[in-house]
Write a protein that holds these residues in place. Structure first.
Motif, PDB file in Angstrom:
ATOM      1  N   ALA A  39       0.963  -0.770  -0.090  1.00 56.47           N
ATOM      2  CA  ALA A  39       0.034   0.035   0.106  1.00 56.47           C
ATOM      3  C   ALA A  39       0.908   1.252  -0.491  1.00 56.47           C
ATOM      4  O   ALA A  39       1.990   1.149   1.018  1.00 56.47           O
ATOM      5  CB  ALA A  39      -0.657   0.140   1.774  1.00 56.47           C
ATOM      6  N   SER A  40       0.216   2.702  -0.707  1.00 54.16           N
ATOM      7  CA  SER A  40       1.412   3.593  -0.968  1.00 54.16           C
ATOM      8  C   SER A  40       0.298   4.468   0.098  1.00 54.16           C
ATOM      9  O   SER A  40      -0.611   4.002   0.534  1.00 54.16           O
ATOM     10  CB  SER A  40       1.712   4.673  -2.553  1.00 54.16           C
ATOM     11  N   SER A  41       1.045   5.606   1.036  1.00 57.90           N
ATOM     12  CA  SER A  41       0.347   6.529   1.783  1.00 57.90           C
ATOM     13  C   SER A  41      -0.359   7.000   1.148  1.00 57.90           C
ATOM     14  O   SER A  41       0.612   7.802  -0.370  1.00 57.90           O
ATOM     15  CB  SER A  41       1.895   6.624   2.970  1.00 57.90           C
ATOM     16  N   PRO A  42      -1.457   8.038   2.441  1.00 61.35           N
ATOM     17  CA  PRO A  42      -1.718   8.472   0.789  1.00 61.35           C
ATOM     18  C   PRO A  42      -1.345  10.208   1.184  1.00 61.35           C
ATOM     19  O   PRO A  42      -0.311  10.535   1.977  1.00 61.35           O
ATOM     20  CB  PRO A  42      -2.973   9.576   1.593  1.00 61.35           C
ATOM     21  N   LYS A  43      -1.620  10.877  -0.386  1.00 58.95           N
ATOM     22  CA  LYS A  43      -0.236  11.816  -0.606  1.00 58.95           C
ATOM     23  C   LYS A  43      -0.787  13.476  -0.179  1.00 58.95           C
ATOM     24  O   LYS A  43      -1.915  13.567  -0.521  1.00 58.95           O
ATOM     25  CB  LYS A  43       0.133  12.354  -1.285  1.00 58.95           C
ATOM     26  N   CYS A  44      -0.332  14.631   0.107  1.00 60.27           N
ATOM     27  CA  CYS A  44      -1.061  15.672   0.141  1.00 60.27           C
ATOM     28  C   CYS A  44      -1.323  16.105  -1.040  1.00 60.27           C
ATOM     29  O   CYS A  44      -0.308  16.187  -2.475  1.00 60.27           O
ATOM     30  CB  CYS A  44      -0.050  16.894   0.690  1.00 60.27           C
ATOM     31  N   ARG A  60      -9.558  -0.079  -0.347  1.00 57.12           N
ATOM     32  CA  ARG A  60     -10.383  -0.302   0.011  1.00 57.12           C
ATOM     33  C   ARG A  60     -10.527  -0.336   2.158  1.00 57.12           C
ATOM     34  O   ARG A  60     -11.357  -0.498   2.975  1.00 57.12           O
ATOM     35  CB  ARG A  60     -11.422  -2.410  -0.935  1.00 57.12           C
ATOM     36  N   GLN A  61      -9.532  -0.964   2.145  1.00 55.27           N
ATOM     37  CA  GLN A  61      -9.469  -1.136   3.825  1.00 55.27           C
ATOM     38  C   GLN A  61      -9.997   0.135   4.604  1.00 55.27           C
ATOM     39  O   GLN A  61     -10.101   0.196   5.868  1.00 55.27           O
ATOM     40  CB  GLN A  61      -7.903  -1.407   3.950  1.00 55.27           C
ATOM     41  N   TYR A  62      -9.875   1.637   4.009  1.00 56.51           N
ATOM     42  CA  TYR A  62      -9.612   2.864   4.118  1.00 56.51           C
ATOM     43  C   TYR A  62     -11.363   2.601   4.635  1.00 56.51           C
ATOM     44  O   TYR A  62     -11.502   3.356   5.734  1.00 56.51           O
ATOM     45  CB  TYR A  62      -9.770   3.643   3.459  1.00 56.51           C
ATOM     46  N   ALA A  63     -12.148   2.554   4.706  1.00 60.87           N
ATOM     47  CA  ALA A  63     -13.519   2.134   4.440  1.00 60.87           C
ATOM     48  C   ALA A  63     -13.853   1.059   5.972  1.00 60.87           C
ATOM     49  O   ALA A  63     -15.042   1.070   6.195  1.00 60.87           O
ATOM     50  CB  ALA A  63     -14.283   1.131   3.692  1.00 60.87           C
ATOM     51  N   VAL A  64     -12.922   0.185   6.263  1.00 58.47           N
ATOM     52  CA  VAL A  64     -13.600  -0.452   7.296  1.00 58.47           C
ATOM     53  C   VAL A  64     -12.126   0.600   8.664  1.00 58.47           C
ATOM     54  O   VAL A  64     -13.341   0.287  10.481  1.00 58.47           O
ATOM     55  CB  VAL A  64     -12.120  -2.064   7.553  1.00 58.47           C
ATOM     56  N   ILE A  65     -11.368   0.944   8.962  1.00 59.81           N
ATOM     57  CA  ILE A  65     -11.098   1.782   9.530  1.00 59.81           C
ATOM     58  C   ILE A  65     -11.923   2.856  10.067  1.00 59.81           C
ATOM     59  O   ILE A  65     -12.826   3.395   9.565  1.00 59.81           O
ATOM     60  CB  ILE A  65      -9.258   2.346   9.502  1.00 59.81           C
ATOM     61  N   LYS A  70      -8.363   7.856  10.062  1.00 61.88           N
ATOM     62  CA  LYS A  70      -8.276   8.600   8.110  1.00 61.88           C
ATOM     63  C   LYS A  70      -7.926   9.757   7.572  1.00 61.88           C
ATOM     64  O   LYS A  70      -7.402  10.479   7.507  1.00 61.88           O
ATOM     65  CB  LYS A  70      -9.750   8.019   7.580  1.00 61.88           C
ATOM     66  N   THR A  71      -7.888  10.522   9.340  1.00 59.76           N
ATOM     67  CA  THR A  71      -7.930  12.692   9.964  1.00 59.76           C
ATOM     68  C   THR A  71      -6.677  12.292  10.387  1.00 59.76           C
ATOM     69  O   THR A  71      -6.369  11.925  11.578  1.00 59.76           O
ATOM     70  CB  THR A  71      -9.094  12.845   9.102  1.00 59.76           C
ATOM     71  N   VAL A  72      -6.679  13.715  10.456  1.00 60.44           N
ATOM     72  CA  VAL A  72      -5.901  14.016  11.635  1.00 60.44           C
ATOM     73  C   VAL A  72      -6.460  15.952  11.761  1.00 60.44           C
ATOM     74  O   VAL A  72      -7.570  16.209  11.411  1.00 60.44           O
ATOM     75  CB  VAL A  72      -4.245  15.152  10.619  1.00 60.44           C
ATOM     76  N   TYR A  76      -8.234  20.682   7.289  1.00 64.06           N
ATOM     77  CA  TYR A  76      -7.885  19.575   5.723  1.00 64.06           C
ATOM     78  C   TYR A  76      -7.590  18.687   5.782  1.00 64.06           C
ATOM     79  O   TYR A  76      -5.408  18.522   5.893  1.00 64.06           O
ATOM     80  CB  TYR A  76      -7.099  20.693   5.329  1.00 64.06           C
ATOM     81  N   GLY A  77      -7.907  18.192   7.158  1.00 63.11           N
ATOM     82  CA  GLY A  77      -6.894  17.078   7.921  1.00 63.11           C
ATOM     83  C   GLY A  77      -6.448  16.472   7.180  1.00 63.11           C
ATOM     84  O   GLY A  77      -4.963  15.298   7.199  1.00 63.11           O
ATOM     85  N   GLY A  78      -7.190  15.320   6.504  1.00 59.62           N
ATOM     86  CA  GLY A  78      -6.526  13.644   5.186  1.00 59.62           C
ATOM     87  C   GLY A  78      -6.729  14.425   4.339  1.00 59.62           C
ATOM     88  O   GLY A  78      -6.040  13.514   3.544  1.00 59.62           O
TER      89      GLY A  78
END
Length: 111
Positions: A39-44, A60-65, A70-72, A76-78
């Motif tokens: 998996a690659s990390s989300p980018k700005c 797909r795994q972001y729907a589960v957590i 998913k945010t900070v 503009y957290g995530g």
């Protein structure tokens, strides 16, 4: 001589999504385990750097957590990194200041 390992899936081709790893079971047999894609990390969205504090998962795994993973906790957290957020807030402030200055100059010219 090494033990032969047979594929447990019908898909015989060595594609990107069908990675395999040989694993020895407690019974001493060798079997294939399917390896998932990295998996690659989300980018700005502005500068393209990896976002800190957000795990690198498959889409797909972001729907589960949960949402807090998913945010900070800031504006503009995530989607934007901290530096880009700072720039956006500063730019918005300066634009508002420019509007106020323009309004003051206009009112002074009327007098």
């Amino acid at each position: 001589m090494a033990q032969r390992v047979t594929l447990r899936k019908r898909q015989p081709y060595n594609t990107k999504s069908s990675g395999r790893r040989v694993v020895k079971t407690p019974g001493g047999k060798l079997i294939y385990h399917t390896v998932r894609k990295r998996a690659s990390s989300p980018k700005c969205g502005d500068c393209g750097t990896a976002l800190a504090g957000i795990p690198a998962l498959r889409p797909r795994q972001y729907a589960v957590i949960s949402k807090r993973q998913k945010t900070v906790n800031r504006a503009y957290g995530g989607s934007r990194c901290g530096d880009c957020t700072k720039q956006r807030i500063l730019r918005a402030f300066l634009v508002e200041e420019a509007k106020i200055v323009k309004r003051v100059i206009k009112s002074q010219q009327k007098k």
